[in-house]
Write an enzyme that holds these catalytic residues in place. Structure first.
Site, PDB file in Angstrom:
ATOM      1  CG  HIS A 313      -2.078   0.909   1.097  1.00 45.68           C
ATOM      2  ND1 HIS A 313      -1.994   2.258   1.330  1.00 45.68           N
ATOM      3  CD2 HIS A 313      -3.340   0.665   0.706  1.00 45.68           C
ATOM      4  CE1 HIS A 313      -3.182   2.799   1.103  1.00 45.68           C
ATOM      5  NE2 HIS A 313      -4.009   1.864   0.719  1.00 45.68           N
ATOM      6  CG  ASP A 371      -8.223  -4.396  -2.735  1.00 52.01           C
ATOM      7  OD1 ASP A 371      -7.428  -3.453  -2.720  1.00 52.01           O
ATOM      8  OD2 ASP A 371      -9.457  -4.261  -2.877  1.00 52.01           O
TER       9      ASP A 371
END
Ligand code: SDX
Length: 436
Positions: A313, A371
């Site tokens: 991320h 996700d």
């Protein structure tokens, strides 16, 4: 809104560059990194800053969402995401993101009633869907249909009219579940199911997705609660790529439906919201725990473009707090559905264990993100992988709308127009064809 939620001067930054020393104001917010206001840098030095991907650049001042990537903290208007996921519901969270405060019972009932009574779409939109091929990706349909809302709702496209902004935001939040459900039904060849006012926001969505005319359908309260929590986790995330797309599209004065359609298009990318679909496809490609080392080696190999989807991320350099709630929700859904030995979950759990103990991932601070587990959960709930990002877009519409409203009302905002570092040809004369 509390009056002291504003930025304030916090000293000066001194820059030695062409033309000598220059000072620029430092501004601090309520929490998180302060900023150096360089809006006058070009005028004073003739130089630009250079920051591909905007890793060190704040594009705006915002009061909506705060992320501390090192501490793994995510706050919606100050409230921690795990508390909202546990104690709130998506529509209450939507009110919070839009208005800045949790609603009273009366405020929530009014908001919920207004959203419920705007969930139907213009009947002519049904024929709009029939223009798509049956195998059209639901995100392609969402991009097209949401952009087309500006062709149906002309009375809420003037962004300078506060009432029209309110009507457009209510329409977008209310109709996104209906459009997403229609995209799903169209892709599986089933008839569209109309919204039902006696159902709450998320149960209504699941009913529109899974009910069929041939039989009555009862939405499972456990699955509705899990879906609602998944929507809360995906509602907003400060200035991510798709939110920044919505903001820059809005900065030109484009109508809100076109701006949200732009956000949907950006979210579709596998590096962003498309990662949930890509992560599940990756788990399926890995197939068994035995093949995990092969794929971990590929993820480390600089000559291989493969990346572990659902890991890493830009901001979180610690565990994504949403992933933890997502993992817990995943187990609840699998238990509710009596799915004991899901091979994809076995691969996911083992992949996470290996990745979290592997030097490469530790050094690069690559943790599972939201996700990673959402795909397994949504597949178990009966959604095809192609619907995963459409569900993300449904939830993120609230964040996009909240950020759009904040930007429109920010007097300091102007059209977004970055500059560049030019490395092309300097001026040269045209050469006729006969001389080339
Ligand atoms: C979302 O921004 C948001 O808030 C987004 C989001 C939201 O709610 O809006 O949180 C939603 O988009 C979550 C992220 C979903 N994407 C994925 O899961 C796709 C896989 N992840 C990567 O593509 C990547 O981690 C990003 C895109 C998420 C972040 O990219 P960055 O910040 O630009 O990081 P990077 O690409 O510069 O990577 C840093 C290093 C690189 O190695 P070096 O060049 O330094 O040697 O880490 C490596 C990368 O090669 N790396 C990975 C990796 N992610 C980064 N290596 C293997 N597998 C990965 N997944």
């Amino acid at each position: 809104m509390s009056k002291d939620l504003n930025s304030h001067p916090a000293g000066k930054a001194r820059l030695e560059t062409v033309g000598g020393a220059h000072e620029f104001p430092i501004m601090a917010g309520t929490v998180g990194p302060s900023v150096i206001d360089i809006s006058k840098l070009y005028a004073e030095t003739g130089q630009f800053t250079y920051d591909p991907g905007f890793t060190s650049t704040a594009s705006c001042e915002s009061k909506i969402t705060y992320i501390d990537g090192d501490a793994g903290v995510l706050l919606y208007r100050g409230y921690p995401i795990d508390q909202l996921a546990e104690k709130s519901n998506f529509l209450e969270t939507a009110y919070l993101l839009l208005k800045g405060e949790l609603p009273s019972k009366r405020e929530f009932d009014e908001f919920s009633h207004a959203i419920t009574h705007h969930t139907m779409v213009h009947e002519q939109m049904r024929s709009f869907f029939s223009g798509f091929r049956r195998d059209a990706h639901p995100m392609a349909i969402m991009c097209g249909v949401v952009g087309a809302l500006s062709a149906f709702y002309h009375d809420s496209t003037d962004i300078n009219d506060p009432h029209q902004r309110f009507v457009a935001s209510r329409r977008l939040i209310a109709k996104m579940p209906t459009i997403a459900a229609m995209a799903f039904k169209y892709s599986v060849g089933q008839p569209f199911v109309y919204p039902r006012n006696e159902l709450d926001y998320t149960a209504n969505f699941l009913h529109m997705c899974f009910a069929v005319p041939a039989a009555s359908y009862q939405v499972s309260p456990t699955l509705a609660r899990a879906m609602d929590r998944i929507f809360i986790l995906h509602a907003d995330h400060e200035q991510n790529a798709s939110t920044s797309t919505v903001r820059i599209a809005s900065s030109s004065g484009a109508n809100p439906f076109a701006c949200i359609a732009a956000g949907i298009a950006c979210l579709w990318g596998p590096a962003h919201g498309g990662a949930n679909e890509a992560a599940l496809n990756m788990l399926a490609e890995i197939g068994t725990v035995k093949r995990i080392p092969e794929f971990v080696a590929r993820a480390k190999d600089k000559s291989d473009s493969f990346r572990l989807m659902g890991f890493g991320h830009r901001v979180y350099k610690n565990y994504d707090p949403r992933a933890r709630v997502m993992q817990q929700t995943c187990h609840e859904v699998l238990n509710e559905l009596g799915i004991k030995d899901d091979p994809l979950l076995d691969v996911a759990m083992e992949l996470e264990r290996i990745a979290l103990s592997d030097e490469y991932f530790i050094e690069k601070k690559l943790y599972p993100n939201i996700d990673f587990y959402s795909g397994i959960t949504l597949k178990a709930m009966g959604f095809p992988t192609t619907m995963f990002t459409a569900l993300f877009a449904l939830a993120r519409t609230v964040g996009w709308v909240a950020q759009w409203m904040e930007m429109i009302e920010d007097p300091s905002q102007r059209i977004g127009r970055p500059r560049q570092l030019y490395t092309g040809y300097t001026e040269r004369a045209y050469v006729g064809l006969d001389k080339r």
